[in-house]
Each structure stands twice: as C-alpha cells, then as structure tokens.
Design an enzyme around this catalytic site. Structure first.
Site, mmCIF file in Angstrom:
data_model
loop_
_atom_site.group_PDB
_atom_site.id
_atom_site.type_symbol
_atom_site.label_atom_id
_atom_site.label_comp_id
_atom_site.label_asym_id
_atom_site.label_seq_id
_atom_site.Cartn_x
_atom_site.Cartn_y
_atom_site.Cartn_z
ATOM 1 N N CYS A 2 20.043 66.441 79.636
ATOM 2 C CA CYS A 2 21.273 66.111 79.840
ATOM 3 C C CYS A 2 21.469 65.180 80.489
ATOM 4 C CB CYS A 2 21.833 67.693 80.567
ATOM 5 S SG CYS A 2 21.702 69.380 80.242
ATOM 6 N N ARG A 32 18.358 60.357 77.310
ATOM 7 C CA ARG A 32 17.753 61.728 77.838
ATOM 8 C C ARG A 32 17.725 63.168 76.721
ATOM 9 N NH1 ARG A 32 18.240 60.782 83.260
ATOM 10 N NH2 ARG A 32 18.974 63.150 83.513
ATOM 11 N N TRP A 79 21.813 69.072 76.519
ATOM 12 C CA TRP A 79 20.800 69.385 75.751
ATOM 13 C C TRP A 79 20.622 71.057 76.254
ATOM 14 C CZ3 TRP A 79 15.925 71.635 76.844
ATOM 15 C CH2 TRP A 79 14.663 71.413 76.075
ATOM 16 N N ASN A 105 23.612 69.388 85.092
ATOM 17 C CA ASN A 105 22.771 69.665 84.853
ATOM 18 C C ASN A 105 21.663 70.261 85.404
ATOM 19 O OD1 ASN A 105 23.510 67.099 82.824
ATOM 20 N ND2 ASN A 105 22.311 65.723 84.733
ATOM 21 N N GLY A 106 20.864 71.316 84.687
ATOM 22 C CA GLY A 106 19.761 72.349 85.292
ATOM 23 C C GLY A 106 19.522 73.834 85.021
ATOM 24 N N GLU A 507 -3.063 61.915 73.176
ATOM 25 C CA GLU A 507 -1.898 61.209 73.152
ATOM 26 C C GLU A 507 -1.487 60.807 72.123
ATOM 27 O OE1 GLU A 507 0.685 61.055 74.689
ATOM 28 O OE2 GLU A 507 1.588 59.593 74.554
ATOM 29 N N LYS A 511 2.057 62.150 70.171
ATOM 30 C CA LYS A 511 3.475 60.720 70.404
ATOM 31 C C LYS A 511 3.126 61.153 68.348
ATOM 32 C CE LYS A 511 3.510 59.259 72.243
ATOM 33 N NZ LYS A 511 4.149 59.553 74.031
ATOM 34 N N GLU A 514 5.575 64.548 67.752
ATOM 35 C CA GLU A 514 7.011 63.931 68.621
ATOM 36 C C GLU A 514 7.811 63.276 67.239
ATOM 37 O OE1 GLU A 514 5.963 62.355 71.669
ATOM 38 O OE2 GLU A 514 8.034 62.436 73.047
ATOM 39 N N HIS A 530 -16.394 72.923 66.371
ATOM 40 C CA HIS A 530 -16.364 74.807 66.243
ATOM 41 C C HIS A 530 -15.025 75.254 65.810
ATOM 42 C CE1 HIS A 530 -19.922 73.897 69.164
ATOM 43 N NE2 HIS A 530 -19.417 73.262 69.640
ATOM 44 N N LYS A 629 14.283 63.101 77.373
ATOM 45 C CA LYS A 629 13.620 62.580 78.191
ATOM 46 C C LYS A 629 13.406 62.758 78.900
ATOM 47 C CE LYS A 629 11.432 58.405 78.355
ATOM 48 N NZ LYS A 629 10.744 57.579 77.459
HETATM 49 C C1 F6R Z 1 6.379 62.601 75.312
HETATM 50 C C2 F6R Z 1 6.777 62.609 76.674
HETATM 51 C C3 F6R Z 1 6.969 63.624 77.610
HETATM 52 C C4 F6R Z 1 6.704 63.902 78.880
HETATM 53 C C5 F6R Z 1 6.637 64.936 79.581
HETATM 54 C C6 F6R Z 1 6.550 64.443 81.281
HETATM 55 O O1 F6R Z 1 6.477 61.244 74.619
HETATM 56 O O2 F6R Z 1 7.651 62.037 77.140
HETATM 57 O O3 F6R Z 1 5.296 64.405 76.591
HETATM 58 O O4 F6R Z 1 5.358 62.391 78.789
HETATM 59 O O5 F6R Z 1 7.948 65.274 79.162
HETATM 60 O O6 F6R Z 1 7.964 63.379 81.114
HETATM 61 P P1 F6R Z 1 7.818 62.894 82.982
HETATM 62 O O7 F6R Z 1 6.625 61.869 82.567
HETATM 63 O O8 F6R Z 1 8.890 61.894 82.716
HETATM 64 O O9 F6R Z 1 6.954 64.186 84.303
#
Ligand code: F6R
Length: 634
Positions: A2, A32, A79, A105-106, A507, A511, A514, A530, A629
């Site tokens: 949002c 975002r 969102w 937002n929230g 990671e 990535k 995602e 395992h 985001k």
């Molecule tokens: C993946 C990604 C998310 C953030 C997570 C935490 O690419 O960006 O997994 O890492 O939502 O976000 P922050 O770092 O802003 O707390």
C-alpha cells in the site's frame, strides 16, 4: 505494501495540477506492491476515481484533462488484505454522502466491531475492507461536530479536524490514514506503526532553504506520502511523522500536533537522494539496475568505516554503545531476505566466538528467545517498516533488551523504535526483490562483526575493501545469462551451500522463486541426503556454492557428487580454489577471497541467474505477483 500520496498546492505559489502530482506519486510508489489504485480530488466537490489492477487502468478510466485543477488530493495504491482487489475495495473510500474520502495503509484490528456498530446505525457498507469504517466514523462525528462549529488559526473550520480525530480515537491497529473533505481544501492525516512523511516544497524547486520547524506558507506545495520517492522529484525537504502525530496540510502550510492537539515543532530534514536514483538509467528493470549498482552501494557502505592503515573498523553510529552491549548475547530478528542476512550475521559472530542466533521475526517472542538487560536484539530490515520485525523489536525493548536496527532507511520506524541504528547505505531500492540491500546488509554485518569482536586482521581489511571491485568483475564477466537460458524450463531448481554459504543458498532460492514463479528451494548441502535428494532428477538443476579448498568445500563437493549421481545438472559458483569444476556442468566464477567475502560475491551470480531466468520467461520482474516491497502487516 500500500502507498499513500497527498498533495496541496501552496496558496502563494503557481502550483501544478494535483492530478498530475498524485499519478506521478503513485507510480513512484508502485515498487511497494499493489493490486488496485485510486485518487480523490478535493476542490469545490469531492471526486473519487479508483480501479482494480495496474495504475494504467486507473489512468485510462479517468479523463485527466478534465481533472486539471490546482488544488488538493490524495491517492493510494492498495495491496489487498481484507477483500480481493476490486474497484469497490480500492481506496479512497467514502461515506454514502460522498463528503469525506479516506486512504489507509495498515490493518484496523477492531474493524468488525466498528462495522457492526455502524451497521446498527443504518450504514450499508459497499466494500469488504477494514478501511471503509473510517469515512463512516468521520461522517458520524461530523454530524455531531457541526453543531459546535469553530474556526482554525488558518481560517478553516475545525469541525473536520475534530471529526477526523474522534474517528481515529476509535481505531485499534496499525495505520497511516489521510482524509479530505468536500469543500475544505485541506488534508488531515495521522499514523501509527505505518510510515508517513511530509515533503515541503520551496517556491521553485523545493531544494535547500531553512530547516526549522513549522512552515511559513512560502513554499510551493506540501506532500504527504508513505515514502520519499513519491515526491522526491519536487522536494528533498522532509518531515517524518511519529506514531500518533496528526498533521493538517493546506495552502497556508502544515501543522503537526499530538493526540491532544498541541502543536509539535518538527525538524525539516534534507534527504540525500534525488529523482535520478529512482529511475532505471537505461536498464530494462530496476532489479538489474540495482544489481549493477552494487559496486557503488558497497563502496558507499564501507566509506569511513574501514581504515586500512590503522587496521581498524569503525561504526560511528555505534559510538554510544557501551562495550558490554556488544559482548552480550546477540539475537537477530528479520524476515525474508533480511532473515538470510541475519543468519549470515549470526554465523559471522559465532565464528568469532560470540553467542548469536537468528530468528524469523514473525516467530520471535521473548518467551522463546529470552531477553534480559544484557541482550542485544538486532533487527535487520532494509525498509525499516516491516511489521513483523517492528513488533519483535518492540517486544524485545519492552522486555528490557537493548535494540539495534540495521536498516537502509534513515528515519524509518525501526530506526526510531530501536535504541541504536546502523545504516547499510545502499541507496533507494525500487525493485521488489531485494538485491543491493542484501549485499549491503552482508557487508555491514561483516564490519559489525569485526567491530563487535574487536578482531580484524590486515588481510581481512584488504579483502573487505576489494569486495566492490570484485563484484564489478563478476558483473562484467558473468555467464549467468547463458546458463539461465540453458536451464529455463527445468522442473525445479535447488540451491545448496554450507557454513556461510548456506544463507546464500537460501537467498539464491528465494530470489529465484520470487521473480520466476518457479519451484526453487535452498538447502544446507549436508541436508540433501536427509530427504530432499528424493526430489533430485535429471531435470532439476542444483546450484552449489563452493569456495576455498578446505573441509567445507570438500564436504560440499561430496554432496555435489550425490546429485551428479542422480544426473542432475550441476552449476557451481566457485572461486576455482578446489577441483569442484570437474563435477560441474556449468561454472559461474567469482574472484578468490576469504569465505566471508565470498558469500557476498557468490550471491551476485545467483541474483543474475534468477534475473535471467525470469527475464527469459517474461515475468514481471520489478513487481512480482502477490508481493510487496514493504510488508507493513503482520
Ligand atoms: C525478498 C524481499 C523480502 C524482504 C522482507 C523483509 O526479495 O525483499 O523477503 O526481505 O519482506 O523486508 P525488510 O528488509 O524491509 O524488513
């Protein structure tokens, strides 16, 4: 997750049309994550336009030329949390008379109670959102407030503000809320656990000027947003709102006040990035641009922190730390990519003999991970606004622990909620997939672990300083695109690593899933046998990170042989120090360095693999489906 934008043109200036500012602001907030968008323009009448889907849907549904008026407006990218993405659920929401419009937002936790109460008063709700109770509450209080009319210092009527405050008083949960009223060219807003920032534009270009408190009304316009990129094109002068502060913006200026209505003098700060930082600079995607920005981001991260001659590392933000806080048990809390950085950071400290753990923030409670006066709880969050991480940090604070935010965002909620803040200095990251912020988190944690343990050798300092250039070398020489194009279409993709390369494997997989929407999993290399080995076939490539030629490398090579025996294509990310290339179908090289820095370098190759597979598949790389985001709900 949002996004809010609000704009009021200054009464004394030649101001642009509000609709243009709102639409530009919303497009800057797209990163975002959102699934619907809307605007409300408050001139003599209140006009609300909203639409499910991308911002273009909203733009094509309104006749922008007819809306060209200077003035006042609010906008929102939603969102979905309560109710699917539909035109009706999109913000702004209004009451049935259409005299107030609200964006939020929230999450309003007591919305069902409020909804029942308002339904009993005769309200019929149109949407499934929690937000829609807000305009109806305001409307309810507006009716009673109208009988007690009054005049504000700027000449406006106080009834709107009174009704807004009374409505907010009824709400429980987290929120950033902005409202506009028919016939009142003012924005009313407040926040609690969700970010809101004001942008103050000077006459002309909004840059430079006095940085002292309340406005004089001489500026060109006033902005309200969830994040600075929404208005950075117009001004770099900002005022961060704190929890439970209220703001009123109109053509005469802005006023911030507390819950009781007492005016608060706020400091105007200047942010140090400009519109150029948030553009794509010729890259097809923000993500690719941000991957390529890593050398400069990492250089920026190290600047002034590593002294090669003296053989020391310094983190000036932590000068106020007492030594005992560093020696104490250190508990990391974080989510997603930042959690992988937390795992990496905890391992770095463990290697240096310091007790450290990493916990997923949404799983963190002080019952499970006890906190006492000696505990340092470190929240890693690039945005500084992740609700799960903020909750964990606040809980740790209440339990008496010392808290440290490791974040990219100066003035963020995490930076303000914690006793100390340490900045990763990555610059703005627009792509939803975290890339340069992860690398900057890793490097910051490398410096932090050295500072905490007061141990750093000359060799290590040199290795640290070489990281930015080594990342550049990888970007210039990588064959990730060719490898990705060969492997696209496989059934699933697995990532393995040991020790400091285990978080890199996690990671790499995150990535990948995602942005490609393909099945990808990361495993500790030793765990394959395992269970996960059952998934390995000739159509499931395995990416293995192997650096150095020590025991860790040798053991990972044994695990690679296990997958090779099942005919899985093997891709190794390696510095070439061992003979692992013998077992690989594809090699992604990284320059030689120590294991700690190699974890930063190896990750860059995996970012590129994810990017090129997603790109080949035509995915929406910067805005992956269902993702946001900044995740501001728990
Ligand atoms: C993946 C990604 C998310 C953030 C997570 C935490 O690419 O960006 O997994 O890492 O939502 O976000 P922050 O770092 O802003 O707390």
């Amino acid at each position: 997750m949002c996004g809010i934008i609000g704009y009021v043109g200054s009464a004394d200036a030649n101001t642009p049309d509000a609709i243009d500012i709102l639409l530009d602001g919303l497009s800057e907030l797209e990163y975002r994550g959102y699934d619907s968008a809307g605007v409300a323009l408050a001139n003599a009448e209140l006009d609300v336009y909203k639409s499910e889907g991308e911002l273009e849907e909203l733009v094509s549904s309104l006749s922008v030329s007819e809306l060209r008026e200077p003035g006042v407006g609010i906008g929102h990218t939603r969102w979905s949390t309560h109710g699917p993405p539909t035109d009706t659920n999109a913000h702004p929401h209004t009451d049935d008379s259409g005299r107030v419009a609200v964006v939020h937002n929230g999450i309003i936790e007591n919305y069902q109670t409020l909804r029942d109460e308002l339904t009993a008063e005769g309200v019929t709700f149109e949407s499934e959102t929690d937000t829609e109770v807000v305009p109806y509450l305001i409307s309810l209080y507006l009716e009673s407030a109208e009988n007690a009319d009054g005049v504000r210092s700027d000449g406006g009527s106080i009834v709107y503000e009174r009704a807004f405050r009374r409505a907010i008083d009824r709400i429980e949960g987290s929120y950033a809320i902005a409202a506009v009223f028919e016939g009142d060219e003012t924005i009313y807003a407040t926040r609690k656990e969700s970010p809101l920032v004001l942008g103050i534009e000077e006459n002309g270009d909004g840059r430079a000027g006095d940085a002292d408190g309340q406005s004089t009304g001489a500026e060109g316009g006033y902005y309200l947003a969830s994040d600075v990129p929404a208005f950075i094109e117009h001004t770099d002068r900002v005022v961060y709102l704190e929890d439970e502060e209220f703001v009123r913006l109109n053509g005469e200026g802005y006023e911030v006040s507390d819950e009781d209505g007492t005016t608060i003098e706020k400091t105007v700060k200047t942010v140090d990035f400009d519109a150029e930082d948030t553009g794509k600079s010729g890259y097809d995607h923000h993500m690719l641009k941000e991957v390529h920005e890593q050398p400069s981001a990492l250089r920026q991260c190290l600047r002034g922190r590593v002294d090669e001659l003296a053989g020391t590392v310094t983190l000036e933000e932590l000068d106020t730390f007492v030594e005992q806080e560093f020696a104490a048990p250190i508990e990391f809390v974080a989510c997603g990519t930042s959690y992988h950085a937390a795992l990496y950071g905890a391992s770095l400290l463990q290697q240096r003999g310091i007790h450290a753990t990493a916990t997923i923030a949404s799983e963190y409670t002080t019952d499970r991970v006890p906190v006492d006066d000696d505990t340092l709880v470190v929240g890693i969050t690039q945005s500084g606004e992740t609700a799960d991480t903020l909750r964990a940090l606040r809980e740790a604070n209440r339990a008496g622990g010392t808290t440290l935010a490791v974040t990219n965002t100066v003035g963020s909620s995490a930076a303000r909620a914690c006793d100390h803040a340490l900045y990763i200095r990555a610059g703005p990251e627009i792509g939803v997939a975290a890339t340069k912020t992860f690398a900057s988190q890793q490097l910051t944690l490398l410096v932090l672990s050295a500072a905490v343990s007061s141990q750093i050798s000359h060799d290590e300092i040199q290795s640290l300083r070489r990281v930015p250039d080594q990342v550049r070398t990888i970007l210039e020489t990588t064959s990730a695109r060719e490898v990705a194009e060969e492997l696209v279409g496989s059934d699933a993709f697995f990532f393995i690593g040991r020790g400091l390369h285990y978080p890199v494997a996690l990671e790499g997989a995150l990535k990948f899933k995602e942005i490609t929407y393909e099945h990808a999993e990361g495993f500790a290399a030793g765990e394959l046998k395992h269970g996960p080995l059952a998934l390995v076939t000739e159509n499931t490539p395995v990416f293995a990170v192997v650096t150095g030629d020590g025991q860790t490398a040798r053991k990972t090579i044994s695990n690679i042989k296990e997958v090779e025996a099942r005919d899985a294509p093997v891709v190794v990310v390696t510095d070439g120090a061992s003979d692992v290339e013998r077992y690989a179908d594809y090699v992604l090289g990284i320059p030689e360095t120590n294991e700690r820095c190699a974890a930063v370098l190896a990750n860059v190759q995996l970012q590129l693999i994810a990017y090129w597979v997603a790109n080949t598949m035509g995915r929406s790389i910067d805005k992956p489906r269902n993702l946001a985001k900044s995740v501001t709900v728990e």
